[in-house]
Every structure is written in structure tokens, then in C-alpha cells.
Design a protein around this motif. Structure first.
Motif, PDB file in Angstrom:
ATOM      1  N   UNK A 111     -40.898   0.028  29.524  1.00  9.82           N
ATOM      2  CA  UNK A 111     -39.834   0.997  29.781  1.00  9.82           C
ATOM      3  C   UNK A 111     -40.441   2.142  30.581  1.00  9.82           C
ATOM      4  N   UNK A 112     -39.821   2.475  31.708  1.00  9.77           N
ATOM      5  CA  UNK A 112     -40.343   3.527  32.573  1.00  9.77           C
ATOM      6  C   UNK A 112     -39.237   4.507  32.933  1.00  9.77           C
ATOM      7  N   UNK A 113     -39.463   5.789  32.613  1.00 10.59           N
ATOM      8  CA  UNK A 113     -38.549   6.844  33.020  1.00 10.59           C
ATOM      9  C   UNK A 113     -37.235   6.892  32.266  1.00 10.59           C
ATOM     10  N   UNK A 114     -37.196   6.362  31.051  1.00  8.33           N
ATOM     11  CA  UNK A 114     -35.956   6.274  30.273  1.00  8.33           C
ATOM     12  C   UNK A 114     -35.937   7.359  29.189  1.00  8.33           C
ATOM     13  N   UNK A 115     -34.763   7.942  28.938  1.00 10.54           N
ATOM     14  CA  UNK A 115     -34.588   8.803  27.767  1.00 10.54           C
ATOM     15  C   UNK A 115     -33.834   8.007  26.711  1.00 10.54           C
ATOM     16  N   UNK A 116     -34.433   7.894  25.533  1.00 12.23           N
ATOM     17  CA  UNK A 116     -33.828   7.220  24.391  1.00 12.23           C
ATOM     18  C   UNK A 116     -33.335   8.305  23.448  1.00 12.23           C
ATOM     19  N   UNK A 142     -43.700   4.548  29.646  1.00 15.78           N
ATOM     20  CA  UNK A 142     -44.273   5.505  30.581  1.00 15.78           C
ATOM     21  C   UNK A 142     -43.210   6.495  31.032  1.00 15.78           C
ATOM     22  N   UNK A 143     -43.586   7.772  31.080  1.00 12.68           N
ATOM     23  CA  UNK A 143     -42.718   8.824  31.609  1.00 12.68           C
ATOM     24  C   UNK A 143     -41.323   8.791  30.994  1.00 12.68           C
ATOM     25  N   UNK A 144     -41.265   8.672  29.674  1.00 13.09           N
ATOM     26  CA  UNK A 144     -39.990   8.569  28.965  1.00 13.09           C
ATOM     27  C   UNK A 144     -39.869   9.661  27.910  1.00 13.09           C
ATOM     28  N   UNK A 145     -38.676   9.787  27.353  1.00 10.10           N
ATOM     29  CA  UNK A 145     -38.404  10.822  26.353  1.00 10.10           C
ATOM     30  C   UNK A 145     -37.647  10.184  25.187  1.00 10.10           C
ATOM     31  N   UNK A 146     -38.041  10.535  23.959  1.00 11.78           N
ATOM     32  CA  UNK A 146     -37.352  10.102  22.746  1.00 11.78           C
ATOM     33  C   UNK A 146     -36.807  11.346  22.063  1.00 11.78           C
ATOM     34  N   UNK A 147     -35.488  11.432  21.905  1.00  7.76           N
ATOM     35  CA  UNK A 147     -34.856  12.628  21.362  1.00  7.76           C
ATOM     36  C   UNK A 147     -33.842  12.265  20.278  1.00  7.76           C
ATOM     37  N   UNK A 148     -33.924  12.924  19.129  1.00  8.77           N
ATOM     38  CA  UNK A 148     -32.924  12.816  18.049  1.00  8.77           C
ATOM     39  C   UNK A 148     -32.722  11.394  17.531  1.00  8.77           C
ATOM     40  N   UNK A 149     -33.786  10.637  17.378  1.00  4.54           N
ATOM     41  CA  UNK A 149     -33.697   9.296  16.799  1.00  4.54           C
ATOM     42  C   UNK A 149     -34.096   9.378  15.329  1.00  4.54           C
ATOM     43  N   UNK A 150     -33.454   8.558  14.483  1.00  2.00           N
ATOM     44  CA  UNK A 150     -33.657   8.643  13.034  1.00  2.00           C
ATOM     45  C   UNK A 150     -33.755   7.247  12.419  1.00  2.00           C
ATOM     46  N   UNK A 151     -34.722   7.076  11.516  1.00  2.00           N
ATOM     47  CA  UNK A 151     -34.829   5.874  10.680  1.00  2.00           C
ATOM     48  C   UNK A 151     -35.665   6.248   9.469  1.00  2.00           C
ATOM     49  N   UNK A 152     -35.632   5.417   8.444  1.00  2.00           N
ATOM     50  CA  UNK A 152     -36.468   5.708   7.285  1.00  2.00           C
ATOM     51  C   UNK A 152     -37.944   5.681   7.663  1.00  2.00           C
ATOM     52  N   UNK A 153     -38.333   4.708   8.474  1.00  2.00           N
ATOM     53  CA  UNK A 153     -39.720   4.573   8.904  1.00  2.00           C
ATOM     54  C   UNK A 153     -39.740   4.486  10.426  1.00  2.00           C
ATOM     55  N   UNK A 154     -40.543   5.349  11.076  1.00  2.00           N
ATOM     56  CA  UNK A 154     -40.616   5.354  12.536  1.00  2.00           C
ATOM     57  C   UNK A 154     -39.345   5.903  13.143  1.00  2.00           C
ATOM     58  N   UNK A 155     -39.201   7.215  13.126  1.00  2.00           N
ATOM     59  CA  UNK A 155     -37.975   7.837  13.631  1.00  2.00           C
ATOM     60  C   UNK A 155     -37.605   7.384  15.023  1.00  2.00           C
ATOM     61  N   UNK A 156     -38.561   7.360  15.947  1.00  8.29           N
ATOM     62  CA  UNK A 156     -38.296   6.927  17.328  1.00  8.29           C
ATOM     63  C   UNK A 156     -38.669   5.460  17.511  1.00  8.29           C
ATOM     64  N   UNK A 157     -39.903   5.101  17.116  1.00  6.93           N
ATOM     65  CA  UNK A 157     -40.424   3.750  17.335  1.00  6.93           C
ATOM     66  C   UNK A 157     -41.083   3.268  16.052  1.00  6.93           C
ATOM     67  N   UNK A 158     -40.849   2.014  15.700  1.00  7.09           N
ATOM     68  CA  UNK A 158     -41.578   1.388  14.607  1.00  7.09           C
ATOM     69  C   UNK A 158     -42.178   0.102  15.144  1.00  7.09           C
ATOM     70  N   UNK A 159     -43.480  -0.059  14.924  1.00  6.79           N
ATOM     71  CA  UNK A 159     -44.191  -1.244  15.399  1.00  6.79           C
ATOM     72  C   UNK A 159     -44.857  -1.909  14.199  1.00  6.79           C
TER      73      UNK A 159
END
Length: 184
Positions: A111-116, A142-159
Motif C-alpha cells: 500500500x503506497x500513499x493511502x489514508x486508512x 509506504x507514505x500512508x496514514x492510519x487515523x481513528x481505527x479501532x479493534x480490541x487488538x491492533x487498533x490500526x494493524x494486526x499481524x
């Protein structure tokens, strides 16, 4: 049209032409790349579906034109690779509307240049990754933004997974929450 915009569009056309030629030579497949600039959830799902069903491991980039795209339900990515790019970095916003945006098992994605933004998984117990949930494979952001994401584990990303790899460069994380719900 301003000269710099024309130059950018000509450069983008040249890059797309080179990508198309390389894919045609490797796989014998030819896609009309001029039509891959998506601006809706339906178009994004269609392009990801095509990418998932393709026979090659180096996917044709999927270009998002810009603006906001509301994602009504998570986009499930099969075991194939995807490459999603914003034509003008950080002007493409994928809005989860309280749904996770992408899920992959395994996910091999770039993912490049994306706002999630506004991705969320709060109904499921437990919930993983408000914007992206990945098990196995590789994830490159790369060059991305994660804003206002919510989960019990890994608010933005869970791996998850012993073989999973993640590379995040030149990106920002703002106001994401990893919450745990306690049962009494």
C-alpha cells in the motif's frame, strides 16, 4: 491545464505503459491500465478480485484516483499479491465506516500513499486490526496514514503468524485504539 500536471500525467502514462508491457511479456496477459484508476468501492473490489485471480505473483498496480472511498464491509484478499497506490500520495482516503478495511489470510500486499481511516472491529470477540488484519505473508506500507481505527487488538494493524513480515516507512499513526473488553 498547468504544465506540471501535464508532465505528471505524461510520466504516469509512460510508467503505466512500461508496467503493462512487462506484465504482457511475463504472463501473456494484457490489461487496459488506463482504466485501473479507481474512485469507488465497487471499482476497487473489482480490481482486487482481478488481481487475486491473476496467474502472476507481481501484480499490476491498482491506482486510486484520489478522494474518499467508503468501504461498507471488509475487503477480503485471497492469497495472491496486491499493489494499491494513490496516484497523488495521501489524497486517497479509504474510510472503514466502523468496518475493517482489508483482511488477508495470508496477505501479500503493498500500500503506497493511502489514508486508512475509521476502520473498526468492535462487534467480534476478539477483534483484530481496525484497518488491516494480516496472517502470514508480507505487508509493505509506504507514505500512508492510519487515523481513528479501532479493534480490541491492533487498533490500526494486526499481524499474526510466525512467517509474517511487515515493513512500514514514512507513514503516520494518529488516534488509533487497541482496546480490550473485560467480561464480568
Amino acid at each position: 491545464m498547468p504544465r506540471h500536471v501535464c508532465s505528471f500525467l505524461l510520466l504516469l502514462g509512460a510508467v503505466l505503459g512500461q508496467e503493462e508491457e512487462a506484465i504482457t511479456q511475463r504472463t501473456g496477459l494484457r490489461r487496459e491500465l488506463a482504466s485501473t484508476c479507481v474512485n469507488s468501492e465497487v471499482a476497487l473490489r473489482r480490481e482486487i478480485s482481478l488481481s487475486n485471480s491473476a496467474a502472476f505473483t507481481n501484480p499490476t498496480p491498482i491506482f486510486i484516483c484520489g478522494g474518499a472511498i467508503a468501504i461498507d464491509s471488509e475487503i477480503d484478499i485471497s492469497s495472491r499479491s496486491i499493489d494499491v497506490k494513490c496516484v497523488v500520495p495521501r489524497t486517497c482516503r479509504l474510510i472503514g465506516s466502523q468496518n475493517r478495511i482489508f483482511r488477508g489470510n495470508p496477505l501479500n500486499a503493498i500500500f503506497t500513499g493511502i489514508e486508512f481511516s475509521d476502520g473498526g472491529v468492535t462487534q467480534a470477540t476478539p477483534s483484530f486490526g481496525g484497518a488491516i488484519y494480516q496472517t502470514g505473508g508480507s505487508l509493505t506500507i509506504t507514505n500512508s496514514v492510519f487515523t481513528n481505527n479501532v479493534a480490541q487488538f491492533g487498533g490500526a494493524i494486526f499481524v499474526a503468524g510466525l512467517t509474517a513480515t511487515v515493513e512500514v516507512t514514512d507513514s503516520e499513526f494518529r488516534f488509533n485504539q487497541a482496546i480490550q473488553v473485560r467480561h464480568h
